[in-house]
Design an enzyme around this catalytic site. Structure first.
Site, mmCIF file in Angstrom:
data_model
loop_
_atom_site.group_PDB
_atom_site.id
_atom_site.type_symbol
_atom_site.label_atom_id
_atom_site.label_comp_id
_atom_site.label_asym_id
_atom_site.label_seq_id
_atom_site.Cartn_x
_atom_site.Cartn_y
_atom_site.Cartn_z
ATOM 1 N N LYS B 82 0.860 -1.196 0.000
ATOM 2 C CA LYS B 82 0.000 0.000 0.000
ATOM 3 C C LYS B 82 0.888 1.235 0.000
ATOM 4 C CE LYS B 82 -3.766 1.912 2.868
ATOM 5 N NZ LYS B 82 -4.563 1.649 4.072
ATOM 6 N N SER B 157 -9.464 2.017 3.248
ATOM 7 C CA SER B 157 -8.574 2.722 2.350
ATOM 8 C C SER B 157 -7.597 1.803 1.609
ATOM 9 C CB SER B 157 -7.775 3.770 3.128
ATOM 10 O OG SER B 157 -7.075 3.165 4.177
ATOM 11 N N SER B 181 -9.714 -0.428 7.480
ATOM 12 C CA SER B 181 -9.114 -0.241 6.162
ATOM 13 C C SER B 181 -8.531 -1.490 5.536
ATOM 14 C CB SER B 181 -7.989 0.801 6.205
ATOM 15 O OG SER B 181 -8.116 1.643 7.290
#
Lengths: 373, 498
Positions: B82, B157, B181
């Site tokens: 990420k 996210s 997330s």
């Protein structure tokens, strides 16, 4: 010396600790004279994702000094973040201590002449230092070698009433710090920095503390502390709180001798005028500077600014001059590269005429002038 | 969508082929590259791809001795990371214009550990800007699409991470958990996502949002893969003062289906308040668990809204503070205005801070309210936080885990969450979502989400389990037993409109 006032002084002293590393990272804390930005890492630079890891020695030094100053020690170490934006503050906040300092409510006994006086210590706490700014003509350089260096902040109660006591206290504190070997406290290297907070209170008000104080920052000599306090005592009467802001501007001028006619009351004057009318901050700043250097009353300076009613020829010349001096902006404007270039030129004219021409007409005149070329 | 078979194997299965030299590391990276060429344009899982370097690494690993690779399951496995983890020499943007060209010189510790295991970095995945969001639509580089249906959000996210694993453009992903997330996008993409106990894996190098809550975690297509990933990122880190020292565990080796007699709690007020579709999903999942010998019991809870309030106050204060460092002075910003126009520090800051996206800005402006005025509200929130943790700790004395759904909705279309009509209709979801996700974030419990079912119209449903601190093995075992019982592993999304 104004005999109806007595002076009250409190001190804030910052001591750079002689630990091997900075407070929250492995970088060396000894930074004096080192090449800029050679002792930095992601943590003290405030890089994304970098985290602080506390340095144990700093805590030990803090406890040792707090004890030497007879403080009550706190059982927990709690750090707080103090937020503000400034280029020498990498994280946008300083890690310091707020409600839970290492030590509080201490005291130090000093000799004043033949007597002993007990100075009360409000607190001793640990915090990190910021970087160093170096101002040059067209740019400012930042060196982060000092960012993250551990500092102990010692704050006294406003127990001082004269410069001799202040001096004795500072000298004794320096001796203690050096003797405990927590810092060399070399003032020339900036390892011990002094900030006297000075207030004047009417002798008639026996018990109440004044609602303001003047903080004089970044002093690194005992001599200058005395001078600053004496100057303050000599020239000040009850200055309203607003003046503190302007006085901080004023201390930037400390390397320049003031005009012999300059009186610190002028700062009061400018506050009063500023409160009534809407002068912008740069006008205030430049008025303080002018007043300081030329010894002219701010009232008169500001009157002159207003009175400068330029006639048509003056305006034409002014616009021509601004256009000639800012060719790059003119090019950007005519080529359409920068849509804000026109407003920039307008701003330059407004600056020159100190706002005495209406901006819309300035804009039209500039456009007309440039079209003519 | 066609998946090359090799990318559908679990990591242990792949390991066997690699060990017997039937497949090379370069083969795997090649297949991944082909998969990226086929899917990335539609999905937008990645912000930055590092395929050239990946191919080089694979070649190098192919030349190494077989013995080294035997001991480490993750050797040569292609992973995605990420874009909130700093990766040395590789752009790290946090999906924001603010860090659009930021190339860090230091690795995040969690990534460094995966690197030390010789995993191969395929690229940095898309996310909500500065982790502000739950759909990956708030990225400065466009939204990521759900591999199961291009019109749907992959969640957020960590949407890019979950989508990359689901679409097989990576075999494992390093992501971060911050209010669901990892858990939520994993569920929406039909993969497994887990975060360990707070402090068990280092936060160094995660672009900080909420320092007292964030946690790195792993997303994979089956429980075995995730177990390996988690084992490799945990451990005390001297660069993170909040990281804890706890025994190293080989979660994969100790995976077992022997979970008979375990007790799982379901929060009754939460169960009563979710939409009926989600309620029936909970029923389905609990019946599977009962079938494999797990006891399910309903328990009471404190006021559902409390966690949302505490979270809002604490998270937002920490975020606003952690974003203060983005002032454009040291990195991440080059003035666009012409030099002669920036003649004041104030102007410089205005232009630099303008680089934040709209939602981040809104949060920064409103966040400091709770820490102003001596922070009374903030301290009160801290106090309630301590109280609630004691309450939940007591629950874990009698239960092995708490079960909640992983999402408050079955699916969500791109663009819907910004539609005021949708927001009005789903106003209740905020507090339910908080009641589901906040405990793991506020109180540091480890959590996992895993596929519980695929609906008849091909939508994956996920369930979420969390347990007492340091009980990651229990969670993995429960999820593993469920997975083996239902066969829901390595699910293959096929996006509808192909």
């Amino acid at each position: 010396m104004n005999n109806e006032f007595r002076v009250i002084i409190g001190l804030e002293i910052h001591i750079e600790l002689g630990t091997k590393s900075k407070l929250f990272c492995d970088c060396p804390s000894e930074h004096f004279g080192k090449r800029p930005n050679t002792q930095v890492c992601p943590t003290c630079l405030g890089m994304p994702g970098a985290l602080p890891v506390p340095n144990k020695k700093s805590f030990e030094y803090g406890i040792v000094l707090a004890k030497a100053l007879n403080c009550q020690l706190n059982r927990e170490f709690i750090f707080a973040r103090k937020h503000y934006f400034y280029p020498d503050l990498p994280k946008g906040y300083q890690i310091t201590q707020f409600k839970n300092p290492i030590g509080k409510r201490g005291f130090l006994e000093i000799k004043v002449g033949d007597n002993n006086q007990e100075i009360r210590i409000n607190r001793v706490h640990l915090e990190e230092d910021a970087g160093k700014l170096k101002h040059q003509k067209n740019q400012t350089l930042i060196d982060f070698n000092r960012a993250g260096v551990p500092l102990l902040e010692v704050v006294t109660e406003p127990d001082f009433s004269d410069t001799q006591t202040v001096s004795n206290f500072l000298k004794k504190l320096q001796l203690i710090v050096q003797h405990l070997e927590i810092s060399s406290a070399d003032m020339e290297k900036g390892q011990m920095r002094l900030e006297p907070n000075i207030s004047l209170i009417s002798k008639k008000e026996k018990s109440k503390l004044p609602s303001y104080k003047v903080e004089v920052k970044n002093i690194n000599s005992f001599n200058y502390v005395e001078k600053a306090i004496q100057y303050e005592i000599k020239n000040t009467s009850a200055i309203p709180l607003l003046a503190k802001i302007y006085i901080e501007e004023f201390t930037n001028l400390r390397n320049i001798k003031p005009h012999k006619n300059f009186n610190i009351r002028y700062l009061v004057q400018i506050c009063e005028i500023a409160e009534k009318r809407n002068y912008n901050y740069s006008t205030i700043k430049s008025t303080i500077k002018r007043s300081y250097k030329q010894g002219v009353e701010p009232r008169n300076i500001l009157k002159k600014i207003n009175a400068a009613k330029l006639d048509q020829a003056d305006i034409e010349n002014l616009i021509k001059r601004v256009i000639e001096n800012n060719q790059k902006a003119v090019k950007d404007m005519t080529s359409g590269k920068n849509p804000n270039a026109l407003m920039f030129l307008v701003g330059q004219v407004m600056k020159e005429c100190k706002g005495s021409i209406d901006p819309q007409s300035v804009k039209n005149l500039i456009e007309k002038k440039i079209k003519q070329v | 969508m066609i998946y090359p078979e090799i990318l559908n194997l679990t990591i242990p299965e792949l390991k066997e082929l690699l060990n017997s030299k039937d497949v090379s590391y370069s083969d795997i990276v090649e297949k991944i590259e082909t998969q990226i060429n086929k899917t990335e344009e539609k999905l937008n899982s990645y912000i930055t791809l590092t395929l050239q370097a990946a191919k080089k690494s694979a070649k190098r690993l192919d030349r190494l001795d077989k013995v080294t690779s035997n001991q480490n399951y993750l050797f040569g496995i292609p992973i995605s990371v990420k874009d909130t983890f700093t990766t040395r020499g590789v752009k790290t943007t946090v999906a924001s214009k603010m860090l659009r060209n930021f190339v860090p010189k230091y690795d995040a510790t969690a990534y460094r550990r995966l690197k030390a295991n010789n995993t191969i970095l395929i690229g940095k995945t898309n996310m909500d800007e500065f982790a502000h969001g739950f759909t990956t639509e708030y990225s400065a580089f466009g939204p990521t699409h759900n591999p199961w249906d291009l019109e749907l959000v992959p969640g957020g996210s960590s949407g890019g991470s979950a989508a990359s694993v689901a679409s097989r453009t990576s075999l494992l992903s390093l992501a971060s958990e911050n209010f669901g997330s990892i858990v939520q996008p994993s569920a929406l993409c039909g993969v497994v996502g887990m975060k360990p106990t707070y402090g068990r894996s280092s936060r160094y190098g995660i672009v900080a949002m909420a320092s007292s809550m964030e946690c790195p975690g792993i997303i994979g297509k089956c429980v075995e893969d995730v177990a390996m990933g988690i084992s490799s990122i945990i451990g005390k880190d001297r660069l993170d003062a909040t990281s804890v020292r706890h025994k190293q565990e080989n979660f994969y080796k100790n995976l077992t289906q022997e979970i008979k007699g375990s007790k799982i709690a379901v929060v009754e007020p939460l169960y009563e308040n979710v939409i009926k579709e989600i309620r029936s999903e909970i029923d389905q999942a609990t019946s599977v668990f009962k079938g494999i010998g797990v006891e399910i019991e309903f328990i009471d809870w404190y006021e559902l809204q409390l966690d949302q309030y505490i979270y809002d106050i604490l998270y937002r204060s920490e975020v606003a503070s952690n974003l203060a460092r983005y002032d454009g002075i040291r990195y991440g910003f080059k003035p666009e205005s012409h030099e002669y126009m920036i003649n004041s520090l104030h102007k410089y800051y205005l232009e630099a801070r303008d680089k934040f996206g709209k939602h981040v800005k809104r949060q920064i402006v409103t966040d400091p309210i709770s820490i102003s005025n001596d922070g009374d509200i903030y301290h009160e929130a801290l106090r309630i936080r301590r109280k609630n943790k004691i309450f939940i700790d007591k629950i874990f004395e009698n239960y092995d885990a708490i079960l909640t759904p992983a999402t408050t909705f079955i699916s969500l279309k791109l663009g819907d969450s910004q539609d005021p009509k949708w927001r009005e209709k789903n106003r209740n979801l905020g507090k339910l979502n908080a009641a589901m996700m906040c405990p793991t974030i506020l109180y540091g419990y480890p959590s996992i989400s895993f596929p519980s079912r695929v609906t008849s119209d091909n939508k994956p449903i996920g369930m979420h389990l969390y347990s007492d601190q340091f009980k990651e093995q229990n969670l993995l075992n429960l999820a593993f037993a469920y997975q083996e019982e239902t066969g829901l592993k390595c699910l293959k999304p096929c996006y509808k409109n192909e």
